[in-house]
Design an enzyme around this catalytic site. Structure first.
Site, PDB file in Angstrom:
ATOM      1  N   ARG A  47      52.368 108.179 -21.489  1.00 14.39           N
ATOM      2  CA  ARG A  47      53.279 109.292 -20.955  1.00 14.39           C
ATOM      3  C   ARG A  47      54.015 108.629 -19.766  1.00 14.39           C
ATOM      4  O   ARG A  47      54.975 109.113 -19.439  1.00 14.39           O
ATOM      5  CB  ARG A  47      52.626 110.473 -21.034  1.00 14.39           C
ATOM      6  CG  ARG A  47      52.328 111.277 -22.338  1.00 14.39           C
ATOM      7  CD  ARG A  47      51.362 112.308 -22.191  1.00 14.39           C
ATOM      8  NE  ARG A  47      51.528 113.271 -21.206  1.00 14.39           N
ATOM      9  CZ  ARG A  47      51.946 114.558 -21.076  1.00 14.39           C
ATOM     10  NH1 ARG A  47      52.221 114.979 -22.169  1.00 14.39           N
ATOM     11  NH2 ARG A  47      52.158 115.416 -19.986  1.00 14.39           N
ATOM     12  N   SER A  48      53.021 108.129 -19.026  1.00 14.15           N
ATOM     13  CA  SER A  48      53.482 107.405 -17.740  1.00 14.15           C
ATOM     14  C   SER A  48      54.731 106.576 -17.910  1.00 14.15           C
ATOM     15  O   SER A  48      55.879 106.395 -17.095  1.00 14.15           O
ATOM     16  CB  SER A  48      52.511 106.730 -16.932  1.00 14.15           C
ATOM     17  OG  SER A  48      51.454 107.311 -17.088  1.00 14.15           O
ATOM     18  N   ARG A  58      68.743 106.946 -16.180  1.00 16.26           N
ATOM     19  CA  ARG A  58      69.489 107.266 -14.965  1.00 16.26           C
ATOM     20  C   ARG A  58      70.133 106.373 -14.055  1.00 16.26           C
ATOM     21  O   ARG A  58      71.143 106.413 -13.497  1.00 16.26           O
ATOM     22  CB  ARG A  58      68.720 108.703 -14.158  1.00 16.26           C
ATOM     23  CG  ARG A  58      68.648 109.695 -14.917  1.00 16.26           C
ATOM     24  CD  ARG A  58      70.156 110.668 -14.984  1.00 16.26           C
ATOM     25  NE  ARG A  58      70.005 111.812 -15.489  1.00 16.26           N
ATOM     26  CZ  ARG A  58      70.328 112.153 -16.464  1.00 16.26           C
ATOM     27  NH1 ARG A  58      70.819 111.394 -17.656  1.00 16.26           N
ATOM     28  NH2 ARG A  58      70.048 113.294 -17.328  1.00 16.26           N
ATOM     29  N   HIS A  61      72.971 105.011 -15.707  1.00 12.27           N
ATOM     30  CA  HIS A  61      74.053 105.978 -15.281  1.00 12.27           C
ATOM     31  C   HIS A  61      74.679 105.726 -14.065  1.00 12.27           C
ATOM     32  O   HIS A  61      75.925 105.852 -13.764  1.00 12.27           O
ATOM     33  CB  HIS A  61      73.596 107.169 -15.593  1.00 12.27           C
ATOM     34  CG  HIS A  61      73.262 107.597 -16.968  1.00 12.27           C
ATOM     35  ND1 HIS A  61      72.492 108.542 -17.335  1.00 12.27           N
ATOM     36  CD2 HIS A  61      73.763 107.104 -18.214  1.00 12.27           C
ATOM     37  CE1 HIS A  61      72.315 108.764 -18.775  1.00 12.27           C
ATOM     38  NE2 HIS A  61      73.225 107.889 -19.035  1.00 12.27           N
ATOM     39  N   SER A  87      51.561 103.809 -12.831  1.00 13.96           N
ATOM     40  CA  SER A  87      50.193 104.055 -13.552  1.00 13.96           C
ATOM     41  C   SER A  87      49.344 105.114 -12.603  1.00 13.96           C
ATOM     42  O   SER A  87      49.063 104.556 -11.607  1.00 13.96           O
ATOM     43  CB  SER A  87      49.679 102.660 -13.397  1.00 13.96           C
ATOM     44  OG  SER A  87      48.403 102.822 -13.891  1.00 13.96           O
ATOM     45  N   GLY A  88      49.004 106.058 -13.182  1.00 13.96           N
ATOM     46  CA  GLY A  88      48.235 106.933 -12.438  1.00 13.96           C
ATOM     47  C   GLY A  88      46.923 106.444 -11.999  1.00 13.96           C
ATOM     48  O   GLY A  88      46.740 106.659 -10.843  1.00 13.96           O
ATOM     49  N   SER A  89      46.323 105.584 -12.887  1.00 17.74           N
ATOM     50  CA  SER A  89      44.789 104.984 -12.670  1.00 17.74           C
ATOM     51  C   SER A  89      45.155 103.945 -11.705  1.00 17.74           C
ATOM     52  O   SER A  89      44.415 103.462 -11.149  1.00 17.74           O
ATOM     53  CB  SER A  89      44.300 105.030 -14.043  1.00 17.74           C
ATOM     54  OG  SER A  89      44.774 103.871 -14.852  1.00 17.74           O
ATOM     55  N   GLY A  90      46.306 103.274 -12.137  1.00 19.05           N
ATOM     56  CA  GLY A  90      46.592 101.569 -11.712  1.00 19.05           C
ATOM     57  C   GLY A  90      45.601 100.863 -12.095  1.00 19.05           C
ATOM     58  O   GLY A  90      45.345  99.830 -11.618  1.00 19.05           O
ATOM     59  N   GLU A  91      45.076 101.070 -13.093  1.00 16.52           N
ATOM     60  CA  GLU A  91      44.155 100.160 -13.838  1.00 16.52           C
ATOM     61  C   GLU A  91      44.248  99.971 -15.229  1.00 16.52           C
ATOM     62  O   GLU A  91      43.431  98.939 -15.903  1.00 16.52           O
ATOM     63  CB  GLU A  91      42.550 100.841 -13.702  1.00 16.52           C
ATOM     64  CG  GLU A  91      42.071 100.939 -12.596  1.00 16.52           C
ATOM     65  CD  GLU A  91      41.637  99.717 -11.650  1.00 16.52           C
ATOM     66  OE1 GLU A  91      41.889  98.783 -12.358  1.00 16.52           O
ATOM     67  OE2 GLU A  91      41.379 100.019 -10.200  1.00 16.52           O
ATOM     68  N   THR A  92      45.380 100.172 -15.779  1.00 18.85           N
ATOM     69  CA  THR A  92      45.688  99.975 -17.299  1.00 18.85           C
ATOM     70  C   THR A  92      45.985  98.554 -17.384  1.00 18.85           C
ATOM     71  O   THR A  92      46.695  97.901 -16.733  1.00 18.85           O
ATOM     72  CB  THR A  92      46.966 100.740 -17.677  1.00 18.85           C
ATOM     73  OG1 THR A  92      46.591 102.220 -17.464  1.00 18.85           O
ATOM     74  CG2 THR A  92      47.337 100.563 -18.735  1.00 18.85           C
ATOM     75  N   SER A 150      48.632 114.693 -16.949  1.00 17.32           N
ATOM     76  CA  SER A 150      49.528 115.295 -17.028  1.00 17.32           C
ATOM     77  C   SER A 150      49.997 115.835 -15.651  1.00 17.32           C
ATOM     78  O   SER A 150      51.266 115.366 -15.630  1.00 17.32           O
ATOM     79  CB  SER A 150      49.337 116.724 -17.962  1.00 17.32           C
ATOM     80  OG  SER A 150      48.994 116.564 -19.219  1.00 17.32           O
ATOM     81  N   GLU A 153      52.127 112.629 -14.435  1.00 16.50           N
ATOM     82  CA  GLU A 153      53.155 112.371 -15.335  1.00 16.50           C
ATOM     83  C   GLU A 153      54.407 113.250 -14.955  1.00 16.50           C
ATOM     84  O   GLU A 153      55.468 112.794 -14.907  1.00 16.50           O
ATOM     85  CB  GLU A 153      52.696 112.226 -16.781  1.00 16.50           C
ATOM     86  CG  GLU A 153      51.919 111.171 -17.126  1.00 16.50           C
ATOM     87  CD  GLU A 153      50.675 111.582 -17.901  1.00 16.50           C
ATOM     88  OE1 GLU A 153      49.638 110.912 -18.212  1.00 16.50           O
ATOM     89  OE2 GLU A 153      50.761 112.641 -18.859  1.00 16.50           O
ATOM     90  N   ASP A 161      63.364 111.797 -10.316  1.00 18.02           N
ATOM     91  CA  ASP A 161      64.605 112.537 -10.592  1.00 18.02           C
ATOM     92  C   ASP A 161      65.224 112.865  -9.016  1.00 18.02           C
ATOM     93  O   ASP A 161      66.371 112.778  -8.819  1.00 18.02           O
ATOM     94  CB  ASP A 161      64.628 113.913 -11.162  1.00 18.02           C
ATOM     95  CG  ASP A 161      64.765 113.687 -12.868  1.00 18.02           C
ATOM     96  OD1 ASP A 161      65.438 112.436 -13.104  1.00 18.02           O
ATOM     97  OD2 ASP A 161      64.479 114.443 -13.583  1.00 18.02           O
TER      98      ASP A 161
END
Ligand SMILES: O=P(O)(O)OC[C@H]1O[C@](O)(CO)[C@@H](O)[C@@H]1O
Length: 186
Positions: A47-48, A58, A61, A87-92, A150, A153, A161
């Site tokens: 989802r990230s 954008r 655009h 990356s929320g965790s920064g570990e993926t 969530s 994300e 935006d």
């Protein structure tokens, strides 16, 4: 109010709190970087990554040379190009390798993450710190009613935006001029 609309409002409250915790200075640095850079790459998992894709659309655009890492049609990263890793965790793991590769090619890595002390946060040239709870909430004190990543994300989507609006303001762009680059074969 049904339970679902009640949850909707709770999510908005969480996002409103998140907005207060963002760094204006870090956001401004990102906008300046977008203006100064040749090519921009955005990477993220799950989802990230979806939020990153909407950001790239954008940027396209607005006339920027921006790419989603992993798409079939993407350019090559060269010296001084920018890789933004969400990356929320920064570990993926796949994103850690990507950050290392981008650095070895002379790119600038910007991490957008909850965890500045994570592996990706430490590898990055710049960190944009997001509030929120990582997907593994077991040892996290940040309060959210939402599962896993969530809140991060959603914050990512709104932050990107807002960055687009700031870029438009600086460059004198509006929706009409950007609409000229909207896909017209769909
Ligand atoms: O943002 P992170 O920590 O790199 O995690 C990547 C993705 O993993 C997921 O938990 C699903 O696998 C998503 O919610 C998240 O966007």
């Amino acid at each position: 109010m049904t339970q679902t609309t009640h949850y909707f409002k709770s999510i908005l409250d969480e996002l409103s709190r998140a907005a207060d915790l963002l760094s204006e200075e870090q956001a401004e640095q990102l906008v300046k970087q977008l203006i100064a850079t040749n090519k921009i790459f955005v990477a993220g998992a799950g989802r990230s990554g979806l939020m990153g894709k909407s950001f790239v659309m954008r940027m396209m655009h607005m006339g920027l040379d921006a790419y989603v890492v992993g798409e079939t049609v993407t350019a090559n990263l060269e010296q001084d190009d920018v890789l933004i890793i969400a990356s929320g965790s920064g570990e993926t793991k796949s994103l850690v390798s990507m950050a290392e590769k981008a650095k070895s090619l002379g790119g600038t890595v910007i991490a957008v993450t909850i965890n500045a002390d994570s592996t990706i946060g430490k590898l990055a040239d710049k960190v944009i710190k997001m509030p929120g709870s990582p997907k593994d909430q077991s040892e996290d004190a940040y309060e959210t009613i939402q599962p896993m990543g969530s809140l991060f994300e959603q914050t990512l989507l709104l932050f990107f935006d807002a960055v687009i609006l700031r870029f438009m303001e600086k460059k004198g762009l509006d929706s009409d001029t950007m609409y000229g680059k909207h896909a017209n074969l769909e």
